[in-house]
Design a protein around this motif. Structure first.
Motif, PDB file in Angstrom:
ATOM      1  N   VAL A 230       0.840  -1.199   0.000  1.00  0.00           N
ATOM      2  CA  VAL A 230       0.000   0.000   0.000  1.00  0.00           C
ATOM      3  C   VAL A 230       0.879   1.255   0.000  1.00  0.00           C
ATOM      4  N   LEU A 231       1.926   1.226   0.813  1.00  0.00           N
ATOM      5  CA  LEU A 231       2.814   2.384   0.910  1.00  0.00           C
ATOM      6  C   LEU A 231       3.567   2.621  -0.398  1.00  0.00           C
ATOM      7  N   VAL A 232       3.995   1.551  -1.021  1.00  0.00           N
ATOM      8  CA  VAL A 232       4.688   1.679  -2.310  1.00  0.00           C
ATOM      9  C   VAL A 232       3.734   2.234  -3.362  1.00  0.00           C
ATOM     10  N   LYS A 233       2.503   1.741  -3.356  1.00  0.00           N
ATOM     11  CA  LYS A 233       1.496   2.228  -4.305  1.00  0.00           C
ATOM     12  C   LYS A 233       1.215   3.707  -4.090  1.00  0.00           C
ATOM     13  N   ALA A 234       1.364   4.148  -2.835  1.00  0.00           N
ATOM     14  CA  ALA A 234       1.134   5.558  -2.511  1.00  0.00           C
ATOM     15  C   ALA A 234       2.312   6.436  -2.923  1.00  0.00           C
ATOM     16  N   GLY A 235       3.402   5.804  -3.375  1.00  0.00           N
ATOM     17  CA  GLY A 235       4.528   6.577  -3.888  1.00  0.00           C
ATOM     18  C   GLY A 235       5.785   6.545  -3.059  1.00  0.00           C
ATOM     19  N   LEU A 236       5.796   5.784  -1.961  1.00  0.00           N
ATOM     20  CA  LEU A 236       6.999   5.726  -1.139  1.00  0.00           C
ATOM     21  C   LEU A 236       8.026   4.775  -1.744  1.00  0.00           C
ATOM     22  N   PRO A 237       9.308   5.074  -1.595  1.00  0.00           N
ATOM     23  CA  PRO A 237      10.344   4.167  -2.072  1.00  0.00           C
ATOM     24  C   PRO A 237      10.234   2.814  -1.359  1.00  0.00           C
ATOM     25  N   GLU A 238      10.610   1.753  -2.038  1.00  0.00           N
ATOM     26  CA  GLU A 238      10.481   0.402  -1.494  1.00  0.00           C
ATOM     27  C   GLU A 238      11.150   0.256  -0.132  1.00  0.00           C
ATOM     28  N   GLY A 239      12.383   0.776  -0.023  1.00  0.00           N
ATOM     29  CA  GLY A 239      13.115   0.637   1.235  1.00  0.00           C
ATOM     30  C   GLY A 239      12.448   1.348   2.382  1.00  0.00           C
ATOM     31  N   PHE A 240      11.965   2.562   2.142  1.00  0.00           N
ATOM     32  CA  PHE A 240      11.298   3.338   3.192  1.00  0.00           C
ATOM     33  C   PHE A 240       9.974   2.690   3.575  1.00  0.00           C
ATOM     34  N   ALA A 241       9.247   2.188   2.579  1.00  0.00           N
ATOM     35  CA  ALA A 241       7.982   1.502   2.844  1.00  0.00           C
ATOM     36  C   ALA A 241       8.231   0.276   3.719  1.00  0.00           C
ATOM     37  N   HIS A 242       9.313  -0.429   3.447  1.00  0.00           N
ATOM     38  CA  HIS A 242       9.648  -1.607   4.254  1.00  0.00           C
ATOM     39  C   HIS A 242       9.912  -1.215   5.708  1.00  0.00           C
ATOM     40  N   LEU A 243      10.647  -0.126   5.913  1.00  0.00           N
ATOM     41  CA  LEU A 243      10.961   0.308   7.275  1.00  0.00           C
ATOM     42  C   LEU A 243       9.703   0.697   8.034  1.00  0.00           C
ATOM     43  N   LEU A 244       8.780   1.394   7.371  1.00  0.00           N
ATOM     44  CA  LEU A 244       7.543   1.798   8.031  1.00  0.00           C
ATOM     45  C   LEU A 244       6.691   0.580   8.394  1.00  0.00           C
ATOM     46  N   ALA A 245       6.584  -0.352   7.458  1.00  0.00           N
ATOM     47  CA  ALA A 245       5.801  -1.550   7.726  1.00  0.00           C
ATOM     48  C   ALA A 245       6.449  -2.385   8.832  1.00  0.00           C
ATOM     49  N   ASP A 246       7.757  -2.481   8.800  1.00  0.00           N
ATOM     50  CA  ASP A 246       8.485  -3.211   9.844  1.00  0.00           C
ATOM     51  C   ASP A 246       8.268  -2.560  11.204  1.00  0.00           C
ATOM     52  N   SER A 247       8.230  -1.237  11.236  1.00  0.00           N
ATOM     53  CA  SER A 247       8.018  -0.521  12.488  1.00  0.00           C
ATOM     54  C   SER A 247       6.621  -0.764  13.030  1.00  0.00           C
ATOM     55  N   ASP A 248       5.632  -0.813  12.144  1.00  0.00           N
ATOM     56  CA  ASP A 248       4.270  -1.121  12.573  1.00  0.00           C
ATOM     57  C   ASP A 248       4.197  -2.528  13.160  1.00  0.00           C
ATOM     58  N   THR A 249       4.879  -3.471  12.524  1.00  0.00           N
ATOM     59  CA  THR A 249       4.916  -4.832  13.063  1.00  0.00           C
ATOM     60  C   THR A 249       5.575  -4.826  14.433  1.00  0.00           C
ATOM     61  N   GLY A 250       6.637  -4.025  14.561  1.00  0.00           N
ATOM     62  CA  GLY A 250       7.286  -3.889  15.864  1.00  0.00           C
ATOM     63  C   GLY A 250       6.338  -3.335  16.902  1.00  0.00           C
ATOM     64  N   ALA A 251       5.502  -2.393  16.494  1.00  0.00           N
ATOM     65  CA  ALA A 251       4.517  -1.818  17.417  1.00  0.00           C
ATOM     66  C   ALA A 251       3.567  -2.891  17.917  1.00  0.00           C
ATOM     67  N   SER A 252       3.199  -3.821  17.037  1.00  0.00           N
ATOM     68  CA  SER A 252       2.299  -4.906  17.439  1.00  0.00           C
ATOM     69  C   SER A 252       2.943  -5.809  18.480  1.00  0.00           C
ATOM     70  N   GLN A 253       4.277  -5.750  18.557  1.00  0.00           N
ATOM     71  CA  GLN A 253       5.035  -6.562  19.513  1.00  0.00           C
ATOM     72  C   GLN A 253       5.454  -5.767  20.753  1.00  0.00           C
ATOM     73  N   GLY A 254       4.954  -4.529  20.850  1.00  0.00           N
ATOM     74  CA  GLY A 254       5.253  -3.705  22.028  1.00  0.00           C
ATOM     75  C   GLY A 254       6.482  -2.847  21.914  1.00  0.00           C
ATOM     76  N   ALA A 255       7.095  -2.767  20.729  1.00  0.00           N
ATOM     77  CA  ALA A 255       8.358  -2.051  20.576  1.00  0.00           C
ATOM     78  C   ALA A 255       8.231  -0.541  20.720  1.00  0.00           C
ATOM     79  N   LEU A 256       7.022  -0.001  20.539  1.00  0.00           N
ATOM     80  CA  LEU A 256       6.841   1.449  20.625  1.00  0.00           C
ATOM     81  C   LEU A 256       6.132   1.858  21.909  1.00  0.00           C
TER      82      LEU A 256
END
Length: 282
Positions: A230-256
């Motif tokens: 979704v983030l890539v489709k919205a225009g974000l670079p692949e690498g940055f989109a990966h970091l954001l998605a990874d961070s959200d997954t981290g949030a689901s694990q209590g990282a934030l």
């Protein structure tokens, strides 16, 4: 003398604004890669010096007279470790009495991919012999509120954080804390876990936006791969989109999430509530 790196960045400018409430402009030095972008700081009476993370030779003159140095972590993910080492080496050579580094919340145990370079920097800093204080910043509320316009337009906030609690705070909150540490005595060796006072889920964020706009905004929880797409489709670079998605997954694990309230203790007031941050953007 207090030197701030990345001084024209979003956090750097806020740190300088907070420092100006505590010390005279003549005791602050702004280190930047583009001097032209810092002319407003010059107008405030702040000395501006040029240095580039990728040009080690530029740091010797940039750190002349430095007593305290705020090393704001580089924005160039993947190059951060070497860039930070360059500044730490220069700080050691300059005899800096305290280096404050903006790391990541619970960097030593965080599952976020972003944590790796912070871990490497912290390890190098500890071994350097330079007196240090580590300011582990939690998530910036702006990481989510910056895209509220799109969320309202589409009637949804997308993510993959599940019901993970996010104890974010605004950049201004963190900047105030950084300034407090830089102007306080006996900080060497301390590690601060900095996060907002009130945690929320992305479902709660969607509900708050709905309340303030009068529109129905839903939270759509996706898999990490689908959210990245979704983030890539919205225009974000692949690498940055990966970091954001990874961070959200981290949030689901209590990282934030953190409930130590060290941030509000430092600034002497509660951190900016989510409702206020949302209202400010809207």
């Amino acid at each position: 003398m207090i030197i701030v790196t990345g001084a024209t960045g979003q956090l750097g400018r806020l740190v300088i604004a907070s420092l100006l409430q505590k010390v005279p402009a003549s005791s602050i030095v702004a280190v930047v890669r583009n001097v032209e972008k810092a002319q407003d700081l010059v107008a405030l009476g702040i000395a501006v010096r040029y240095a580039d993370y990728n040009q080690p030779a530029t740091w010797k003159s940039a750190l002349v007279g430095a007593e305290k140095l705020l090393l704001i972590s580089s924005s160039e993910v993947g190059q951060r470790t070497q860039q930070h080492r360059t500044v730490i080496d220069a700080a050691k050579q300059a005899g800096v009495k305290l280096l404050a580094y903006t790391s990541l919340l619970h960097a030593d145990t965080s599952p976020l991919g972003l944590a790796t370079e912070h871990q490497e920097t912290e390890k190098y800093l500890r071994a350097s012999g330079v007196p240090f204080v580590i300011l582990r910043h939690g998530w910036y509320t702006e990481n989510y509120t910056v895209s509220l316009g799109s969320a309202i337009a589409h009637g949804a906030i997308y993510g993959c954080a599940g019901e993970g609690l996010i104890a974010s705070a605004t950049r201004a909150d963190y900047a105030k804390a950084d300034a407090v540490v830089l102007t306080s005595a006996n900080q060497a060796g301390k590690v601060y876990e900095l996060a907002g006072d009130s945690a929320y889920t992305l479902s709660a964020l969607a509900a708050e936006v709905s309340r303030q706009t009068g529109k129905s905004i839903n939270y759509v929880n996706l898999s990490q791969g689908d959210y990245q797409a979704v983030l890539v489709k919205a225009g974000l670079p692949e690498g940055f989109a990966h970091l954001l998605a990874d961070s959200d997954t981290g949030a689901s694990q209590g990282a934030l999430f953190d409930e130590g309230h060290q941030l509000s203790q430092l600034i002497g007031s509660v951190t900016t509530p989510l409702s206020v941050a949302v209202a400010t953007v809207l």
